[in-house]
Structure formats: C-alpha cells, structure tokens
Write a protein that holds these residues in place. Sequence first.
Motif, PDB file in Angstrom:
ATOM      1  N   GLU A 386      67.609  47.737 -10.436  1.00 25.18           N
ATOM      2  CA  GLU A 386      68.758  47.648 -11.352  1.00 25.18           C
ATOM      3  C   GLU A 386      68.275  47.314 -12.758  1.00 25.18           C
ATOM      4  O   GLU A 386      68.846  47.768 -13.752  1.00 25.18           O
ATOM      5  N   ILE A 387      67.245  46.504 -12.839  1.00 24.14           N
ATOM      6  CA  ILE A 387      66.457  46.236 -14.056  1.00 24.14           C
ATOM      7  C   ILE A 387      67.265  45.530 -15.151  1.00 24.14           C
ATOM      8  O   ILE A 387      66.880  44.482 -15.651  1.00 24.14           O
ATOM      9  N   ARG A 388      68.366  46.112 -15.578  1.00 26.20           N
ATOM     10  CA  ARG A 388      69.179  45.519 -16.631  1.00 26.20           C
ATOM     11  C   ARG A 388      70.455  44.921 -16.027  1.00 26.20           C
ATOM     12  O   ARG A 388      70.954  45.427 -15.017  1.00 26.20           O
ATOM     13  N   PRO A 389      71.019  43.896 -16.644  1.00 23.74           N
ATOM     14  CA  PRO A 389      72.217  43.267 -16.064  1.00 23.74           C
ATOM     15  C   PRO A 389      73.434  44.184 -16.033  1.00 23.74           C
ATOM     16  O   PRO A 389      74.355  43.953 -15.257  1.00 23.74           O
ATOM     17  N   TYR A 390      73.440  45.205 -16.894  1.00 26.25           N
ATOM     18  CA  TYR A 390      74.616  46.070 -16.956  1.00 26.25           C
ATOM     19  C   TYR A 390      74.477  47.304 -16.069  1.00 26.25           C
ATOM     20  O   TYR A 390      75.320  48.196 -16.123  1.00 26.25           O
ATOM     21  N   VAL A 419      79.605  46.686 -16.657  1.00 27.02           N
ATOM     22  CA  VAL A 419      79.567  45.756 -17.783  1.00 27.02           C
ATOM     23  C   VAL A 419      80.041  44.361 -17.408  1.00 27.02           C
ATOM     24  O   VAL A 419      79.961  43.439 -18.222  1.00 27.02           O
ATOM     25  N   SER A 420      80.511  44.169 -16.184  1.00 27.98           N
ATOM     26  CA  SER A 420      81.019  42.849 -15.804  1.00 27.98           C
ATOM     27  C   SER A 420      79.916  41.795 -15.765  1.00 27.98           C
ATOM     28  O   SER A 420      80.197  40.601 -15.815  1.00 27.98           O
ATOM     29  N   LYS A 421      78.651  42.236 -15.671  1.00 28.95           N
ATOM     30  CA  LYS A 421      77.538  41.289 -15.631  1.00 28.95           C
ATOM     31  C   LYS A 421      76.990  40.948 -17.022  1.00 28.95           C
ATOM     32  O   LYS A 421      76.054  40.155 -17.129  1.00 28.95           O
ATOM     33  N   HIS A 438      77.741  54.533 -19.794  1.00 32.62           N
ATOM     34  CA  HIS A 438      77.281  55.335 -18.662  1.00 32.62           C
ATOM     35  C   HIS A 438      76.064  54.713 -17.992  1.00 32.62           C
ATOM     36  O   HIS A 438      75.334  53.916 -18.597  1.00 32.62           O
ATOM     37  N   GLY A 439      75.870  55.089 -16.726  1.00 35.67           N
ATOM     38  CA  GLY A 439      74.673  54.699 -16.003  1.00 35.67           C
ATOM     39  C   GLY A 439      73.518  55.619 -16.345  1.00 35.67           C
ATOM     40  O   GLY A 439      73.678  56.597 -17.086  1.00 35.67           O
ATOM     41  N   TYR A 440      72.361  55.287 -15.778  1.00 32.34           N
ATOM     42  CA  TYR A 440      71.187  56.068 -16.167  1.00 32.34           C
ATOM     43  C   TYR A 440      70.207  56.157 -15.003  1.00 32.34           C
ATOM     44  O   TYR A 440      69.699  55.148 -14.505  1.00 32.34           O
ATOM     45  N   GLY A 441      69.934  57.360 -14.564  1.00 29.24           N
ATOM     46  CA  GLY A 441      68.868  57.605 -13.619  1.00 29.24           C
ATOM     47  C   GLY A 441      69.207  57.247 -12.186  1.00 29.24           C
ATOM     48  O   GLY A 441      70.316  56.853 -11.844  1.00 29.24           O
ATOM     49  N   ALA A 442      68.196  57.407 -11.342  1.00 23.43           N
ATOM     50  CA  ALA A 442      68.340  57.143  -9.917  1.00 23.43           C
ATOM     51  C   ALA A 442      67.006  56.667  -9.365  1.00 23.43           C
ATOM     52  O   ALA A 442      65.977  56.716 -10.046  1.00 23.43           O
ATOM     53  N   VAL A 443      67.032  56.180  -8.145  1.00 19.77           N
ATOM     54  CA  VAL A 443      65.810  55.771  -7.455  1.00 19.77           C
ATOM     55  C   VAL A 443      65.727  56.528  -6.131  1.00 19.77           C
ATOM     56  O   VAL A 443      66.740  56.798  -5.495  1.00 19.77           O
ATOM     57  N   ILE A 498      69.414  50.887 -24.859  1.00 17.63           N
ATOM     58  CA  ILE A 498      70.228  50.467 -23.722  1.00 17.63           C
ATOM     59  C   ILE A 498      69.644  51.001 -22.423  1.00 17.63           C
ATOM     60  O   ILE A 498      69.500  50.291 -21.430  1.00 17.63           O
ATOM     61  N   ALA A 499      69.290  52.294 -22.415  1.00 19.99           N
ATOM     62  CA  ALA A 499      68.711  52.862 -21.193  1.00 19.99           C
ATOM     63  C   ALA A 499      67.283  52.374 -20.982  1.00 19.99           C
ATOM     64  O   ALA A 499      66.858  52.118 -19.868  1.00 19.99           O
ATOM     65  N   GLY A 500      66.549  52.198 -22.057  1.00 20.62           N
ATOM     66  CA  GLY A 500      65.155  51.757 -21.929  1.00 20.62           C
ATOM     67  C   GLY A 500      64.348  52.309 -23.069  1.00 20.62           C
ATOM     68  O   GLY A 500      64.527  53.462 -23.468  1.00 20.62           O
TER      69      GLY A 500
END
Length: 889
Positions: A386-390, A419-421, A438-443, A498-500
């Motif tokens: 998840e890396i980032r809190p958002y 964004v609740s975190k 928006h979200g970013y990427g997948a694992v 924001i994404a990295g």
Amino acid sequence: MRNLKLLPALIGVTLGIAVVLYVAFYFIFLDLFVDLWWYESLKLEAYFWLRLLYKFFLAGGVTLAFFAIFFFHFWIASRYLGLNPPDEILSNLDKRRRFQRFADTFLSGSATVYTPVSLILAVFIAIPFYSQWETTLLYFFGSDSGITEPVYGKDVSFYMLSYPTYMLIQQEMLTTSALIFCMVGALYWLEHVFIPNQSSEFPLGAKVHLTVLIGLVVAFVIWGFMLDRFTLLYTDTHEPIFYGPGFVELRYHLPLIWLEIITFAATAITAGLFIFSEKHRVKEPFLISLTLFLCVAGLPKIQFIPDLIQKYIVNPNPVKSNKSFMKYNIDATLDAYDLKNIKTVDTTIQLDATKDIETWSTQKHFENIPVWDREFIIDNYKQLQEIRPYYRILSVDEDRYFILDHTRQVNLAAREINVSKLPPEAQNWENMHLRYTHGYGAVVTPAAQDADSPLVWYLRDLNMYSDVGFKVEHPDIYYGLEHFDYAIVPNKLDIVGIAGSNAPNTETAYHGEGGIPIPSLFRKALFAAYFNDEKIFFSTNISSESKVKIRRNITERISRLTPFLHLDKDPYLVITKDRFYWIQDAYTLSNKYPVSKPADDDFLEGHQDFNYIRNSVKVVVDAFDGDVDFYISNPSDSIIQAYSSAYPGLFKNLEEMPAELRQHLRYPRDLQYLQMKVYAKYHQQSPELFYEQAETWQFANVRGETVRPYYQTMDFGNCNDKEEFVLINPMTPVNRGNLSMIGVAGTLDKTNCGPDYKPGITVYKFGKDVQVNGPAQVEALINQDPEISAQFTLWGQSGSVVEMGRMIILPMGNTVLYVQPIYLASTKNKIPELTRVIVSIGNQVVMDKTLWSAFNRLKQIYVKNAAQSDGKETPKAIINRQEKTKETK
C-alpha cells in the motif's frame, strides 16, 4: 384599493409557482440532466432515451388506457340514466331544481365530473405497473426458449416472461371492472333516489351496460382461476423430499380448480338470467349453481380430504404415486441451474499411487498449485505494497498470465485511492476532489512459491517494477471497488509526487476520455447544485477542460446502468499493456421457472428469491476511463434475449470482446458454489434414488468450515497439454469425512481446444470400493504425524502463530493429491509467512519447504514400498494378514 387587495394573493401564487418550479428542477430536471450527461459520456445516450421512453410509454400508456376505460363507462352510464320524469312531477319548483342539479351534474356536466374521477382511479389502478414496468417489457420482447414443462405443456419462457404480467393484468382488470360495476350501478341507483316516480325497471341500455360489466367481472374471475392452475407448480408442501406438485395437487386440487371454473360460470349465467330476464326468472338453477360453486370453492379449505389421500394412497406407495412428479422436479431443477450438461467421470482410485506419481514427476505440474491463499496474502499486500497512507488494497484476485514462456497462476490486487487515512487537516475539499483522485498500479505475485523464502513479486511498488514483462501504459485507477467520491480532472493544480517520485506520468494531467465535461459556468452551477457544494462553482482550479467523474464504484456504476442484472460479489482485475480493466460477472434470475427448487439464501445477498439463474453477461469496466461494455456470454438464455431485443446496441456478442480480455474470462466462484449445492442432491436423477437420498453429498468440511471452491491452473489432459484455469470443489457424503467427488468448473473449449468461451462442469466421481480421504481426514493424518506435530509445537513456543491454509485437493490420474500450506504469523506485525508445504497421497504425509522436494520425498516412499512389495509382502501387509488370521480363529 382593489389592486392592493389582490397583492397578497398574487404574491402567494408567485411563491407557490416558484416553490413548485424549484422542487421540479432540483428533484427531477437536475437529476435528469446529470443522468443524460453521464450516459452521453459513456456513449449510451440512445439507451438512456430508449429506457426513459419505455418507462414513460408503459406507465403513461397504462394510465391512459385505464383512464379511457373508466371515462368511457361513466360516459355511457350518463347516457342511460333515463332522466325522463313526468311533467306533473316537475311542476313543483323545488323538485324541478333538484332534478336540474342532478341532470347538470351527471349528464350535461359529465366531462367535468368524470374526467378527474377517472384520472384519479386510473392512477390508483396503474401504480403496480409503474414499479413493474421492466417485467412488462419482458412480456413484449420475450420469445420461446424451446424447453417445454411437462405438467401443462407450455414453454418455460411463458412462466418467466409472460406469466408475471398476466397475473398483474388479471388482478388490475378484475379490480377495475368490479369498481366500474359498483360505481355505475350506484349511479343508476341514485336516479331513483333523486328523481321520484321513476320506473322500477332500469332502461334497456342500463341493463345491457350492467350485464356487460358483470360479464367482464365474471371473465376476469375465471381468468384468475385459470392462472391459479400455474401456482400449483410452485408448491413446497412436499419439501424436503421434492419441490413442486405431487399426486394430491395434480389429482385433487387441479380438478377442483376446473370445477370452480365450471360452477362459477354456471352461477354467473343463471344469476344474469334471473336478474335481467323476466321470461327466465327462475330461482332454482341459480341456487343450485351457487350451492355447487360454494361447495367446490370450500373443498380446498377442508384439509382432511387431501390428508386422507396422502395417508391412504400416497404414503403407502410414495415412490410409485409421486414418481413422475419427482422426475419433473429433478429435470426442471437441473435445467434451471444449468446442470443438464455436467460431464461425469467415474474415477477408480488405486491404493498403489506409484504409476501416477511417475506420470506427475515433472516440474510443470507444480508451477501453478496455489499455496498462497488470497485470504492470507492480502495481509502481505497491505503491509508491503500500500506504501502510502492514501492507497488501499481491498481484495486479492486469482488469474493466469503467460509469464516466462508458460501460463502461470497469479494473485493480483489493485492499489486504489482511500483518502480516509489522510491526516484530518488534509481531508479538505481540494485534496479529496481535485488532488487525490485516483489509485495507482497493481501488485502481482505467483500463486505457487517456495516456503521459508522471500515473497516473489511479478509486479510491485509505485514505479510498477516487473522483471517478468508486466508493463502498463496507463496505470491510473479512477474506477474500482472503493466507494469513491466524485473527482474533477484534469484541473489547474500542479500535482507532484502523489503516485511516487519515480513513477511515470506523475506530473502529466489526466488525458483520458472518461467523465462529464464542464465547459461552461452553467454546468458548473448545475453540478454545484447537484452535489450541494458551492466550491465547484467558485473554484478557480477547475478549467473548461475539466471533467467530473461520478459513480466510480464499479458495482454502483453497472447497477445504475442495468438494474435488471444481478451482479456477482467478486469482480476481478485484468492487466493489459494499455490499462487495467475490471470484469464483472452478471446474472439473470427468475423465481418463476416451473417446478424448480428455489435457491438458498446464501447467494447474492439482498437479491430476490429465485429458482433459475444464468451467467448471461460479462461486464467490462475500464479502470482509467470508466467505459462499460456488456457482452452476452450465454445467448441461449431467454431473459437476456428479451433484454437484448428491447435495448438494441447495449449488449455485444462475446466474440467482440478484445482477445486480450477474453482470455481472462473465468467460471464464477459463487455460481459454482450454488450449482454444486443444488447438484449435491439432484445428481440422483432416478426418482427411486432421489427418494432414498442415499447418495446425497455435502461440501467438504475442515476445522468446522466449509471448503469453498478455489481456482487452480493445471493440465487435465483435455487439449494437448493445454492448461486450464478451473474451479475445484470437493464434496463428501452427508455426515461423512471421506471424499465422494471433485467438481471441476472451467471455460476451455474441450472440443476444438480453441480460445472460445465454453463454460462447463466435470465431476470426478469416486467409487465406493476404496475410501478416498477428505480434507478433515488428511488433516487428522497431518496432526498424527509425530515429526510434523513436534515442529508445530516448536513454532508455537517461539512466539509465532501456526496457520493452516486452504487445503488443495487435485485429481491425479487414479489417485488424489492433497497440498496443505502452512503459514507462520508473528504476533507483532501479523504478516503471514509461507513456512512449509505438506503433500499427501493416500495415507502418506510429507512436509518440506518446496512442493517439488515434498513430492519427491513422497515419491521415494512409494517407490520404496513398491520395491519391497515386488514379489513379496511388505511388513505392513504381513502384519495386516496376521491380524486378520487371528480375528478369524
């Protein structure tokens, strides 16, 4: 002065009009505008107008039809009131005035009186049609399915598409005709109250009118009796043995319904002759008919008669008397749940697994055994990726991709925005709607991995690192499983990092096609009113290029577009070179399939009761742009055929789906769970065996929990070493632990071995001569193994929690392979680690760090046993023989 007196009234009228216009705009037209723009952004505006047209055409047409019926009969009644009193009666001034008022009200002023009355009654009667307009739509666009039910010989599509509409029309028309008869009859009667010295006989026209009305009431009552015959197909009085009508219903209740029809018609005819004909005014025929009807109508309420039939005819010969009716239920249920074409493979299990082990002794068979459960690996994903809190990873999906020259099963998950975190001070309007959009990427990780080793990643981190070839041009996720709020992109904010910092395109504005454009202040004002948020209108960061993205949760998005489809609980992510997509399985349901057993309530929570299901639609949602495409995956379904005819252009053929997506279609997990739950009883297709229930199955159970279907990629030898992505579902006899069968559901075209989507289920059924261990019995063997038990105890003393994952059960030639992953979770960070893998065949159990090494150890055991038994008995066999000899003596 006069103008001043009118001023308050004028102000009141103006305020009233303003309030009405505000309410109409805010609650009707504003939603209509936004919906229209939203459909236009999806290129579905034609579907929007067609759906709106159907809704208002059917609702308005039904209301207009009932209004015309009411008004016509009231108008006819006003013409036959017979307002012709003698002149001497009207000589009295008071009587003349009273007559004139009556005549003006009910004759001359009929339109003034009857129009509002007819409209109010029409709206009241038509209310059920307003909520069931889509059911009525199926009636107009439905077609035969080609399957005939055996009781009445009607096509099953009649019950699913037409029968509900017929019931609705019959009820409403009966109510309408009864209301008109009562009101018109009262109108004719009022003539005798208000006008003195009227003839005791109604005028001929009035008699004809009332006769027609009573005839309509009789006709609709008889139609109701005719429709009542079909309710017998949905009786549950014989549960839990079988569902549907039995001997009592079809040999006793059905003849009674026909007698009710005959006696009621006779009663109506004799009553009409008695009331309206002086020449045939004889009481006896009417009284006899009425008595017979009341007796026949009362018989169904006398329970002791069917109880006697059940006790003395059915119960002594249950199979013989209900044999054909049980067969109706079996055939209908198998067809309704799409179980008619299940392929059954009788599998003989051999105690000596040496030959099967030799056949399976290749690394290929172990590259896709999913030792990582999605229920366990999601904790690793959350903690590590998840890396980032958002960002938030909501769920893990299973799929297969061609990786490293081989089809490999993987676990994967999307990294969505949440964004609740964020810190409370950062949860402001600009961040939530313009910046964190928006979200970013997948694992992605392989499902099969070695134990006691670092987790292998195929795709990870915000820079989308992959050493196996995963590359996504647009990894942004604007639409997903999260319950997103609206977002406005692109905008004038300079969003960086924001994404990295190392991620591509992080400073590039959104350049997709999704969303509703905001090219003018007018639209900004409307959206500000729609969201009740004035910041949209006053924000200077929103440009004429900006677009509003709404309804971004894919379940809400699809349900808003097609509320008549019922969605699977598990949409899944698909990765392509260009972007991410979501694939959602959708079902058509009905609760009117004749003689089919209703489903239990543990499927599609919150949905209607049903006894028919088809996975008829595959829905694809673009995670970047939000485009939604509907593909028909089961064209034989009569319900989806009706919807496709009603909404041309909405549904596409499955062949039109891009090949990159079509190769990731799968058999829905919850659908197979439901089908196997039904098949566990209904695989006994002989009425005798069905009545005995000696072969009923249940889901395999371990540690008090049901073993749910799980995905597995393997070669079953159907298509030249081509691996299939299938669902595995083990089942045991009721209240027993040994294995009865393994159900395998897949989508491979086994005939042509091509890319076509051909869903089907194969059942590997085991004989009774050799016991096949179930998961609970294998777990008992594991716990009884001293080496394994000691290791579990040691791990538990070191501050770790030992978790046993889902047991994988695979048919392997003439034996069964069991794989049990073992996880260790620290009490501090709670990140599970795959620490060992247990492999079992027969009664042999081996634990090691890799599947391959555990299988090789198991192979050595069987080879050694085979060598010992070559020409002589094994020590174990000698002991068993000696024990049996002692028991015999």
